[in-house]
Design an enzyme around this catalytic site. Structure first.
Site, short mmCIF file in Angstrom:
data_model
loop_
_atom_site.label_atom_id
_atom_site.label_comp_id
_atom_site.label_asym_id
_atom_site.label_seq_id
_atom_site.Cartn_x
_atom_site.Cartn_y
_atom_site.Cartn_z
N ASP A 183 1.88 -0.31 -8.35
CA ASP A 183 2.10 -1.68 -7.92
C ASP A 183 3.61 -1.82 -7.73
OD1 ASP A 183 -0.56 -2.26 -8.20
OD2 ASP A 183 -0.31 -3.83 -9.70
N CYS A 194 7.28 -12.75 -10.28
CA CYS A 194 6.00 -12.31 -9.70
C CYS A 194 5.66 -13.08 -8.43
CB CYS A 194 4.85 -12.55 -10.67
SG CYS A 194 5.05 -11.87 -12.31
N ASP A 235 3.79 -7.94 -6.56
CA ASP A 235 3.00 -6.76 -6.92
C ASP A 235 2.72 -5.89 -5.70
OD1 ASP A 235 2.93 -8.21 -9.21
OD2 ASP A 235 0.75 -8.35 -9.36
N HIS A 252 3.58 -3.81 -14.95
CA HIS A 252 4.68 -4.48 -14.26
C HIS A 252 5.90 -4.59 -15.17
CE1 HIS A 252 1.26 -6.38 -11.74
NE2 HIS A 252 1.43 -5.09 -11.50
N ASP A 268 8.52 -6.40 -14.81
CA ASP A 268 9.33 -7.61 -14.70
C ASP A 268 9.10 -8.68 -15.78
OD1 ASP A 268 6.89 -8.22 -13.57
OD2 ASP A 268 7.69 -9.08 -11.72
#
Ligand code: ABU
Length: 394
Positions: free
Chosen positions: A222, A378, A132, A272, A274
């Site tokens: 982020d 992450c 992040d 995020h 991902d």
């Protein structure tokens, strides 16, 4: 400044005062995507992690009935920290056994109230997840601004490590994105107050209008909202990344020949990219079936003969307790090269899907670290992947 006064001013330092080496011969910083052969990576640690009070940016992501809204604020239990570290250390060892260099950030302990001129919050978060915070773009590593107040100072955990990279690789550049203020003026405070009374349909309607608690006052993103595919960079607009953040990324990287695209998904809490849209190898993307791309956004992939496959359902109906992420961490994997992928050990269906897609699957026990900031992608940040900056979307 004369070089006589500072004879070593342009030469790398050899040792820190503490004796820890700054220079690691042969260390190389470079990465352009998430799938070329991984040679060097950072894996996060769970030490000293806290659950901070909810803040305007984190509020939207935390379920209305969760104790993480305030009731559970404080240090996580030592038992949970030890277990998460067991998982993270095991993951690091598996990578090292495959010849990948693994670095770990320093342990910091932000247990005290954080107060800046603009905000105050019960504590910091921790040193997970590095993805992040750090964005490796070619030969530079960028520390992201971050939008959770508890994560405002998280970059400090990586400063020593990044300094080593800077001193060891003469081409490596370390950068910090503009620091945000994160004052109440940075957020739609009426949204923050209303959030826990909104239905899923209402939060989805708001998200489809691209209205989030974060305003455009600060430059916010982020690093995990950014997907790197060689010359093309795809950035998700959502809870943690605003349009000013995307404009900054464009102005920073487009003059270097990168092309920056904005992506949006039908997701009521877009945070995020991902666990939503993941590159697996050149020509192949994995899409979260519950978070379709906005109309027209598949075109760039399809026109360039990229295949988009939908991920299978996660193994679990719920994330583990006190976890900020969704069950879709099932598709949050670490690709080691075009044929090898690390997948969480309990996600059998996801493993099978990768197997059918032609990957060797490396199962990794990580679920008990999920609450500390997410899954396998992450929990890591690239330092070096072999390969060059390809043009996949000419
Ligand atoms: N940091 C990835 C979390 C995404 C999700 O909760 O689905």
């Amino acid at each position: 400044v004369s070089n006589d006064l500072y004879p070593n001013a342009s030469a790398p330092l050899e040792r820190k005062d503490s004796g820890v080496p700054y220079v690691r011969p042969g260390l190389h910083v470079e990465s352009y995507n998430d799938f070329d052969p991984l040679r060097h990576v950072i894996v996060g640690i769970a030490d000293n992690q806290h659950i901070p009070e909810a803040c305007p940016a984190s509020n939207e992501k935390i379920p209305a009935d969760s104790p993480m809204r305030g009731g559970k604020a404080g240090r996580r239990t030592q038992e949970s920290i030890d277990r998460a570290n067991e998982c993270l250390n095991g993951f690091a060892k598996q990578l090292e056994d495959r010849g990948i260099i693994v670095d770990r950030p320093g342990a910091v302990d932000w247990h005290e109230r954080i107060t800046t001129p603009d905000f105050t919050i019960s504590s910091g978060f921790g040193v997970m997840p590095p993805r992040d915070c750090l964005l490796t773009m070619g030969k530079s590593i960028l520390m992201a601004p971050m939008s959770f107040r508890s994560r405002y100072f998280e970059y400090l955990a990586y400063v020593d490590l990044l300094r080593e990279y800077f001193e060891s690789d003469p081409e490596c550049l370390i950068e910090q994105a503009p620091r945000p203020r994160l004052s109440d003026d940075s957020f739609r405070m009426d949204y923050v107050a209303a959030y826990e009374h909104l239905s899923d349909a209402e939060t989805m309607a708001r998200s489809l209008r691209k209205e989030y608690s974060t305003k455009e006052t600060d430059i916010l993103f982020d690093a995990a909202d950014i997907m790197r595919l060689g010359k093309d960079i795809f950035v998700q607009h959502g809870l943690t990344t605003n349009l000013a953040g995307i404009r900054w990324i464009k102005r920073r990287y487009e003059p270097q020949g990168y092309r920056v695209h904005t992506l949006s998904f039908e997701d009521n809490h877009p945070i995020h990219i991902d666990a939503t849209f993941c590159p697996l190898r050149p020509g192949l993307m994995l899409l979260n079936p519950n978070r379709p791309l906005f109309k027209g956004q598949r075109e760039i992939f399809e026109k360039n003969d990229w295949q988009i496959v939908e991920a299978v359902n996660p193994a679990w109906d719920n994330p583990p307790p006190l976890c900020y992420s969704s069950t879709w961490l099932s598709m949050n994997t670490l690709i080691l090269d075009h044929k090898t992928v690390c997948v969480e050990a309990s996600e059998k269906a996801q493993q099978e899907q990768f197997d059918k897609l032609g990957f060797e699957v490396v199962p990794v026990d990580l679920r008990d670290a999920y609450a500390f900031g997410g899954g396998l992608h992450c929990a890591t940040a690239d330092v070096w992947r072999e390969g060059t900056c390809e043009d996949y979307f000419p």
